[in-house]
Design an enzyme around this catalytic site. Sequence first.
Site, PDB file in Angstrom:
ATOM      1  N   TYR A 150       0.826  -1.207   0.000  1.00  0.00           N
ATOM      2  CA  TYR A 150       0.000   0.000   0.000  1.00  0.00           C
ATOM      3  C   TYR A 150       0.864   1.262   0.000  1.00  0.00           C
ATOM      4  O   TYR A 150       0.654   2.179  -0.811  1.00  0.00           O
ATOM      5  CB  TYR A 150      -0.915  -0.005   1.226  1.00  0.00           C
ATOM      6  CG  TYR A 150      -1.783   1.228   1.329  1.00  0.00           C
ATOM      7  CD1 TYR A 150      -2.917   1.358   0.541  1.00  0.00           C
ATOM      8  CD2 TYR A 150      -1.461   2.250   2.221  1.00  0.00           C
ATOM      9  CE1 TYR A 150      -3.717   2.488   0.632  1.00  0.00           C
ATOM     10  CE2 TYR A 150      -2.249   3.380   2.316  1.00  0.00           C
ATOM     11  CZ  TYR A 150      -3.375   3.501   1.520  1.00  0.00           C
ATOM     12  OH  TYR A 150      -4.152   4.627   1.601  1.00  0.00           O
ATOM     13  N   LYS A 154       1.172   4.146  -3.033  1.00  0.00           N
ATOM     14  CA  LYS A 154       0.848   5.564  -2.862  1.00  0.00           C
ATOM     15  C   LYS A 154       2.052   6.459  -3.152  1.00  0.00           C
ATOM     16  O   LYS A 154       1.891   7.586  -3.632  1.00  0.00           O
ATOM     17  CB  LYS A 154       0.300   5.811  -1.457  1.00  0.00           C
ATOM     18  CG  LYS A 154      -1.064   5.169  -1.225  1.00  0.00           C
ATOM     19  CD  LYS A 154      -2.118   5.657  -2.225  1.00  0.00           C
ATOM     20  CE  LYS A 154      -3.491   5.116  -1.952  1.00  0.00           C
ATOM     21  NZ  LYS A 154      -4.513   5.607  -2.909  1.00  0.00           N
TER      22      LYS A 154
END
Length: 244
Positions: A150, A154
């Site tokens: 994750y 990002k």
Amino acid sequence: MNRLNGKTAVITGGATGIGLAAAKRFIEEGAFVFLFGRRQQALDAAVAALGANARAVQGSVSDPADLDRLYADVKAQRASLDIVFANAGTGSPLPLTQITAEHMAETFDTNVMGVVFTVQKALPLMGQGGSIILTGSSAGTTGASGFSAYSASKAAVRNLARTWAEELKGTGIRVNVLSPGPTATELAKAALGEEGQKHYASMNPLQRMADPAEIGAVAAFLASSDSSFMTASEVAVDGGLAQL
């Protein structure tokens, strides 16, 4: 305020949480909003709550054919597209020692590939004054234990904005990143529980989690001409979490 009067927006992941809060704010400021998401029931509920200036298209950002259907609908219904809020995302914790190819693929298919094709397929409908907003995360700057995939996805989103701002020179289309910290969406509340929410609230100087409406307000700013001299920027709405 009517900063978005007459504008047309697409919001992916728009049926709940930050996407829904942004849709509400966009409509309050005069926009017509297309919501795009996977769950038809949630989309229907969102449109019912938002009213006549919202329309839903069901599909996944990981499927380019679904995005083609979305933009075909936008083109059929509206004269142009002014705002794209590429907000759909996913993420689940998994320690480095347990990461699998499937886990990496699931995260990057939505958070990176999905963003790429959401924006790529929107561009033929956009022009001078267009605003593209990508949802980043404080985790893309600070990292987060157990969230390797994750956080990395990002961080990639942050770089996409820099690269695309350069590629879109001369088009009048801006690209910026909106990076929230922990936000009290219904999903987050259910996942974290009361103690988990207290833990995440304690991590930033403001000592609380964000309300989704606070993130939606900043999305409306980036969508509007009030941010007309901003591109390739990242706006942190994280209570200071990644700034100290």
